[in-house]
Design a protein around this motif. Structure first.
Motif, PDB file in Angstrom:
ATOM      1  N   ASP A 163     -14.770   2.709  -0.278  1.00  0.00           N
ATOM      2  CA  ASP A 163     -14.202   3.100  -1.854  1.00  0.00           C
ATOM      3  C   ASP A 163     -14.813   2.094  -2.975  1.00  0.00           C
ATOM      4  O   ASP A 163     -14.700   1.014  -2.814  1.00  0.00           O
ATOM      5  CB  ASP A 163     -12.817   2.919  -1.511  1.00  0.00           C
ATOM      6  CG  ASP A 163     -12.109   4.101  -0.736  1.00  0.00           C
ATOM      7  OD1 ASP A 163     -13.043   4.925  -0.610  1.00  0.00           O
ATOM      8  OD2 ASP A 163     -10.817   4.210  -0.735  1.00  0.00           O
ATOM      9  N   ASN A 174       0.957  -1.215  -0.038  1.00  0.00           N
ATOM     10  CA  ASN A 174       0.120  -0.004   0.103  1.00  0.00           C
ATOM     11  C   ASN A 174       1.083   1.301   0.093  1.00  0.00           C
ATOM     12  O   ASN A 174       1.845   1.325   1.202  1.00  0.00           O
ATOM     13  CB  ASN A 174      -0.865   0.191   1.228  1.00  0.00           C
ATOM     14  CG  ASN A 174      -1.805   0.970   1.088  1.00  0.00           C
ATOM     15  OD1 ASN A 174      -2.165   1.715   0.098  1.00  0.00           O
ATOM     16  ND2 ASN A 174      -2.389   1.542   2.445  1.00  0.00           N
ATOM     17  N   ASP A 176     -10.408   1.259   2.779  1.00  0.00           N
ATOM     18  CA  ASP A 176     -11.565   1.996   3.096  1.00  0.00           C
ATOM     19  C   ASP A 176     -12.620   1.361   2.409  1.00  0.00           C
ATOM     20  O   ASP A 176     -12.997   0.997   1.322  1.00  0.00           O
ATOM     21  CB  ASP A 176     -11.328   3.542   2.507  1.00  0.00           C
ATOM     22  CG  ASP A 176     -10.411   4.274   3.105  1.00  0.00           C
ATOM     23  OD1 ASP A 176      -9.993   4.182   4.139  1.00  0.00           O
ATOM     24  OD2 ASP A 176      -9.864   5.094   2.434  1.00  0.00           O
ATOM     25  N   THR A 230      -7.864  -4.804  -3.082  1.00  0.00           N
ATOM     26  CA  THR A 230      -8.785  -3.972  -2.298  1.00  0.00           C
ATOM     27  C   THR A 230      -8.465  -2.571  -2.003  1.00  0.00           C
ATOM     28  O   THR A 230      -7.486  -2.575  -1.905  1.00  0.00           O
ATOM     29  CB  THR A 230      -9.141  -4.945  -1.076  1.00  0.00           C
ATOM     30  OG1 THR A 230      -7.672  -5.219  -0.416  1.00  0.00           O
ATOM     31  CG2 THR A 230      -9.520  -6.432  -1.457  1.00  0.00           C
ATOM     32  N   SER A 231      -9.531  -2.112  -1.277  1.00  0.00           N
ATOM     33  CA  SER A 231      -9.074  -0.821  -0.892  1.00  0.00           C
ATOM     34  C   SER A 231      -9.178  -0.706   0.970  1.00  0.00           C
ATOM     35  O   SER A 231     -10.001  -1.545   1.380  1.00  0.00           O
ATOM     36  CB  SER A 231     -10.261   0.345  -1.135  1.00  0.00           C
ATOM     37  OG  SER A 231     -10.301   1.262  -0.226  1.00  0.00           O
TER      38      SER A 231
END
Length: 69
Positions: A57, A6, A54, A51-52
């Motif tokens: 999102d 990330n 959050d 994937t996020s």
């Protein structure tokens, strides 16, 4: 899990920049929220999951895979 990332510039930024140039990939802007990994994998089938962090999102993802010399 073979690897996760990330915010690419927070981990191995110099190595990722050098590798991107070597394989002809587009450069990532400094401090961008893009994810990038350099992995050594054994031959086989793999699945990439995006994937996020959050939950709410949504958006689009582009996954590029390069075999390094």
């Amino acid at each position: 899990v073979a690897g996760t990332n990330n915010d690419w510039s927070s981990e191995n930024a110099e190595s990722i920049n050098r590798t991107a140039v070597a394989v002809g990939a587009f450069p990532l802007p400094a401090a961008s929220k893009d994810a990038a990994l350099i992995l050594v994998l054994t031959p086989g089938a793999y699945v990439a999951q995006v994937t996020s962090p959050d939950a709410g999102d949504s958006g689009q993802a582009l996954i590029e895979v390069y075999m390094l010399p």
